[in-house]
Design a protein around this motif. Structure first.
Motif, PDB file in Angstrom:
ATOM      1  N   VAL A 120       0.839  -1.202   0.000  1.00  0.00           N
ATOM      2  CA  VAL A 120       0.000   0.000   0.000  1.00  0.00           C
ATOM      3  C   VAL A 120       0.873   1.250   0.000  1.00  0.00           C
ATOM      4  O   VAL A 120       0.620   2.213  -0.737  1.00  0.00           O
ATOM      5  N   LYS A 121       1.908   1.270   0.825  1.00  0.00           N
ATOM      6  CA  LYS A 121       2.802   2.441   0.891  1.00  0.00           C
ATOM      7  C   LYS A 121       3.444   2.724  -0.453  1.00  0.00           C
ATOM      8  O   LYS A 121       3.484   3.870  -0.916  1.00  0.00           O
ATOM      9  N   ILE A 122       3.933   1.693  -1.114  1.00  0.00           N
ATOM     10  CA  ILE A 122       4.595   1.872  -2.405  1.00  0.00           C
ATOM     11  C   ILE A 122       3.609   2.393  -3.442  1.00  0.00           C
ATOM     12  O   ILE A 122       3.931   3.303  -4.231  1.00  0.00           O
ATOM     13  N   ARG A 123       2.392   1.851  -3.456  1.00  0.00           N
ATOM     14  CA  ARG A 123       1.396   2.317  -4.415  1.00  0.00           C
ATOM     15  C   ARG A 123       1.085   3.797  -4.210  1.00  0.00           C
ATOM     16  O   ARG A 123       0.951   4.558  -5.168  1.00  0.00           O
ATOM     17  N   LEU A 124       0.949   4.214  -2.949  1.00  0.00           N
ATOM     18  CA  LEU A 124       0.655   5.617  -2.664  1.00  0.00           C
ATOM     19  C   LEU A 124       1.841   6.523  -3.009  1.00  0.00           C
ATOM     20  O   LEU A 124       1.657   7.642  -3.498  1.00  0.00           O
ATOM     21  N   GLN A 125       3.058   6.045  -2.757  1.00  0.00           N
ATOM     22  CA  GLN A 125       4.235   6.856  -3.065  1.00  0.00           C
ATOM     23  C   GLN A 125       4.398   7.084  -4.564  1.00  0.00           C
ATOM     24  O   GLN A 125       4.887   8.129  -4.994  1.00  0.00           O
ATOM     25  N   LEU A 126       4.010   6.107  -5.354  1.00  0.00           N
ATOM     26  CA  LEU A 126       4.170   6.216  -6.800  1.00  0.00           C
ATOM     27  C   LEU A 126       3.044   7.004  -7.449  1.00  0.00           C
ATOM     28  O   LEU A 126       3.121   7.335  -8.633  1.00  0.00           O
ATOM     29  N   GLN A 127       2.008   7.302  -6.701  1.00  0.00           N
ATOM     30  CA  GLN A 127       0.857   8.041  -7.233  1.00  0.00           C
ATOM     31  C   GLN A 127       1.174   9.530  -7.241  1.00  0.00           C
ATOM     32  O   GLN A 127       1.375  10.133  -6.190  1.00  0.00           O
ATOM     33  N   SER A 128       1.200  10.110  -8.429  1.00  0.00           N
ATOM     34  CA  SER A 128       1.577  11.522  -8.544  1.00  0.00           C
ATOM     35  C   SER A 128       0.366  12.440  -8.618  1.00  0.00           C
ATOM     36  O   SER A 128       0.494  13.622  -8.929  1.00  0.00           O
ATOM     37  N   HIS A 129      -0.813  11.911  -8.302  1.00  0.00           N
ATOM     38  CA  HIS A 129      -2.034  12.716  -8.320  1.00  0.00           C
ATOM     39  C   HIS A 129      -2.939  12.225  -7.193  1.00  0.00           C
ATOM     40  O   HIS A 129      -2.744  11.141  -6.660  1.00  0.00           O
ATOM     41  N   SER A 130      -3.922  13.027  -6.814  1.00  0.00           N
ATOM     42  CA  SER A 130      -4.862  12.625  -5.768  1.00  0.00           C
ATOM     43  C   SER A 130      -6.241  13.166  -6.100  1.00  0.00           C
ATOM     44  O   SER A 130      -6.425  13.921  -7.050  1.00  0.00           O
ATOM     45  N   LEU A 131      -7.236  12.793  -5.297  1.00  0.00           N
ATOM     46  CA  LEU A 131      -8.603  13.228  -5.555  1.00  0.00           C
ATOM     47  C   LEU A 131      -8.766  14.743  -5.426  1.00  0.00           C
ATOM     48  O   LEU A 131      -9.680  15.326  -6.006  1.00  0.00           O
ATOM     49  N   SER A 132      -7.886  15.366  -4.682  1.00  0.00           N
ATOM     50  CA  SER A 132      -7.988  16.816  -4.486  1.00  0.00           C
ATOM     51  C   SER A 132      -7.256  17.610  -5.555  1.00  0.00           C
ATOM     52  O   SER A 132      -7.367  18.830  -5.604  1.00  0.00           O
ATOM     53  N   HIS A 161      -9.121  -1.507  -2.746  1.00  0.00           N
ATOM     54  CA  HIS A 161      -8.934  -1.473  -4.201  1.00  0.00           C
ATOM     55  C   HIS A 161      -8.065  -2.636  -4.663  1.00  0.00           C
ATOM     56  O   HIS A 161      -8.380  -3.307  -5.660  1.00  0.00           O
ATOM     57  N   ILE A 162      -6.982  -2.877  -3.952  1.00  0.00           N
ATOM     58  CA  ILE A 162      -6.084  -3.974  -4.328  1.00  0.00           C
ATOM     59  C   ILE A 162      -6.786  -5.319  -4.183  1.00  0.00           C
ATOM     60  O   ILE A 162      -6.693  -6.190  -5.064  1.00  0.00           O
ATOM     61  N   LEU A 163      -7.510  -5.508  -3.087  1.00  0.00           N
ATOM     62  CA  LEU A 163      -8.229  -6.767  -2.878  1.00  0.00           C
ATOM     63  C   LEU A 163      -9.293  -6.981  -3.954  1.00  0.00           C
ATOM     64  O   LEU A 163      -9.470  -8.103  -4.451  1.00  0.00           O
ATOM     65  N   GLY A 171      -2.379  -9.935  -4.241  1.00  0.00           N
ATOM     66  CA  GLY A 171      -1.911  -8.603  -4.586  1.00  0.00           C
ATOM     67  C   GLY A 171      -1.275  -7.869  -3.420  1.00  0.00           C
ATOM     68  O   GLY A 171      -0.431  -6.993  -3.615  1.00  0.00           O
ATOM     69  N   LEU A 172      -1.663  -8.231  -2.202  1.00  0.00           N
ATOM     70  CA  LEU A 172      -1.105  -7.587  -1.013  1.00  0.00           C
ATOM     71  C   LEU A 172       0.273  -8.111  -0.661  1.00  0.00           C
ATOM     72  O   LEU A 172       0.936  -7.572   0.229  1.00  0.00           O
ATOM     73  N   TRP A 173       0.679  -9.196  -1.309  1.00  0.00           N
ATOM     74  CA  TRP A 173       2.012  -9.745  -1.042  1.00  0.00           C
ATOM     75  C   TRP A 173       2.896  -9.713  -2.284  1.00  0.00           C
ATOM     76  O   TRP A 173       3.864 -10.443  -2.374  1.00  0.00           O
ATOM     77  N   ALA A 224       4.683  -2.580  -7.530  1.00  0.00           N
ATOM     78  CA  ALA A 224       4.074  -1.566  -8.386  1.00  0.00           C
ATOM     79  C   ALA A 224       3.260  -2.171  -9.525  1.00  0.00           C
ATOM     80  O   ALA A 224       2.539  -1.453 -10.218  1.00  0.00           O
ATOM     81  N   GLN A 225       3.375  -3.480  -9.724  1.00  0.00           N
ATOM     82  CA  GLN A 225       2.633  -4.132 -10.798  1.00  0.00           C
ATOM     83  C   GLN A 225       1.146  -4.205 -10.462  1.00  0.00           C
ATOM     84  O   GLN A 225       0.772  -4.559  -9.345  1.00  0.00           O
ATOM     85  N   GLY A 226       0.310  -3.894 -11.438  1.00  0.00           N
ATOM     86  CA  GLY A 226      -1.124  -4.058 -11.274  1.00  0.00           C
ATOM     87  C   GLY A 226      -1.559  -5.395 -11.844  1.00  0.00           C
ATOM     88  O   GLY A 226      -0.905  -6.418 -11.660  1.00  0.00           O
ATOM     89  N   THR A 227      -2.672  -5.381 -12.561  1.00  0.00           N
ATOM     90  CA  THR A 227      -3.148  -6.617 -13.185  1.00  0.00           C
ATOM     91  C   THR A 227      -2.263  -7.015 -14.369  1.00  0.00           C
ATOM     92  O   THR A 227      -2.183  -8.189 -14.723  1.00  0.00           O
ATOM     93  N   GLU A 228      -1.601  -6.033 -14.984  1.00  0.00           N
ATOM     94  CA  GLU A 228      -0.640  -6.341 -16.050  1.00  0.00           C
ATOM     95  C   GLU A 228       0.684  -6.767 -15.418  1.00  0.00           C
ATOM     96  O   GLU A 228       1.257  -6.055 -14.602  1.00  0.00           O
ATOM     97  N   ARG A 229       1.179  -7.910 -15.800  1.00  0.00           N
ATOM     98  CA  ARG A 229       2.419  -8.424 -15.226  1.00  0.00           C
ATOM     99  C   ARG A 229       3.604  -7.922 -16.044  1.00  0.00           C
ATOM    100  O   ARG A 229       3.822  -8.332 -17.175  1.00  0.00           O
ATOM    101  N   VAL A 230       4.375  -7.047 -15.428  1.00  0.00           N
ATOM    102  CA  VAL A 230       5.582  -6.536 -16.076  1.00  0.00           C
ATOM    103  C   VAL A 230       6.663  -7.614 -16.044  1.00  0.00           C
ATOM    104  O   VAL A 230       7.360  -7.849 -17.037  1.00  0.00           O
ATOM    105  N   TYR A 231       6.781  -8.283 -14.884  1.00  0.00           N
ATOM    106  CA  TYR A 231       7.736  -9.375 -14.727  1.00  0.00           C
ATOM    107  C   TYR A 231       6.972 -10.616 -14.267  1.00  0.00           C
ATOM    108  O   TYR A 231       6.140 -10.543 -13.361  1.00  0.00           O
TER     109      TYR A 231
END
Length: 324
Positions: free
Chosen positions: A38-50, A74-76, A83-85, A155-162
């Motif tokens: 969760v921390k990594i996902r938030l750190q990589l997010q360069s935008h927010s709802l505000s 969201h991840i679950l 996805g959490l691991w 940082a990988q989502g549903t698309e597997r980079v590796y």
């Protein structure tokens, strides 16, 4: 036995320190793995709802996370429990190796300073700061490629980079060369030196007085670890965020869960300036809340486990010596 020899025995042998440090890192990592993702996902997010245009102008497929619990949900929902691991294998290897190098280096450097300056000559805070900073730098440099792999998998989502650890190592070596494994090491070292120095200085200062307290939910050692970690983590968090952003640079940058990760080509200082210019100072602290939430159990589990395992091995060793 001399006083110096008794003190060394009480602090354990090199092998006992390595084993206790590795076990502490392994258990700690398993406990906090979901919060780390969760921390990594938030750190990589360069935008927010505000942010202006947060609902428009974004590449399709870039999620907008709002807080720790919302990100977990969201991840679950989209990636399931696994996805959490994500990134747990390189992270486990990193935590075990990091803790072993860190505690071994800390002990060795402390003993070296005792030989050079004399035991008790330097103030305890100075001694702990120097030993902690040097141990943190050594552990960071040694395990950095595993840290980078952990970040990229998380940082990988549903698309597997590796598709796997060995495939990731092969792809990075082929596409980015050996230097690809060390993207972001400058802010990593710049972060860990003050962080570990402050952490160990505060921990050593708090451990003894807090160890005398009868706390209802934790030991004094664990509480000292929590307080030391929270204070040190907050101070160096912007460098941690920059490190994460730089780690996902390269040919796969636009394939992670956030498709719009900015491009940083000029190093740590320019990355900091770019983030402030585009996202404001608050952009440097994305993910701080979950980072502090993560830091508390991680440090508590690490230090509590380390102290208990080390003491257990020392006691067992002394019992065996008495039988001989």
């Amino acid at each position: 036995m001399s006083k110096s020899g008794q003190r060394l025995q009480d602090e354990g042998t090199r092998w006992q320190v390595v084993t206790a440090g590795a076990a502490a890192g392994l258990i700690s990592r398993f406990v906090i793995a979901p919060l780390d993702v969760v921390k990594i996902r938030l750190q990589l997010q360069s935008h927010s709802l505000s942010d202006p245009l947060s609902h428009s102008g974004l590449p399709r497929g870039s999620p907008i996370y709002k807080g720790t619990l919302a990100t977990l949900r969201h991840i679950l929902r989209h990636e399931g429990i696994p996805g959490l691991w994500k990134g747990n294998v390189p992270a486990e290897l990193m935590y075990v190796s990091y803790a072993a190098v860190q505690f071994t280096s800390y002990r060795s450097i402390t003993m070296l300073m005792h030989r050079v300056f004399g035991e008790g000559t330097l103030p305890k805070g100075v001694e702990s700061f120097v030993s902690g900073a040097a141990a943190g730098a050594a552990a960071t440099a040694t395990t950095y490629p595993l840290d980078l792999l952990r970040t990229r998998f998380a940082a990988q989502g549903t698309e597997r980079v590796y598709t796997g650890l060995w495939r990731a190592i092969r792809d990075i070596q082929r596409d980015e060369g050996a230097k690809g494994f060390f993207r972001g090491i400058a802010p990593g070292i710049a972060q860990i030196v003050p962080y570990m120095g402050l952490f160990f200085a505060m921990y050593e200062g708090l451990r003894q007085p807090m160890g005398q307290l009868d706390l209802p939910f934790s030991s004094g050692d664990a509480t000292a670890g929590v307080v030391a970690s929270v204070v040190a983590k907050t101070g160096v968090f912007p460098l941690d965020l920059v490190r994460k952003r730089i780690q996902v640079q390269g040919p796969t940058r636009v394939r992670y869960v956030h498709k719009n990760i900015p491009l940083y080509e000029s190093g740590m200082v320019e990355a900091l300036r770019s983030i402030v210019a585009r996202e404001g100072f608050k952009g440097l602290y994305r993910g701080l809340t979950v980072s502090l939430i993560k830091a508390a159990p991680a440090s508590a589990v690490t230090m509590w486990t380390y102290e208990r395992i080390l003491r257990f091995m020392i006691d067992r060793g002394q019992q065996q010596e008495e039988k001989v």
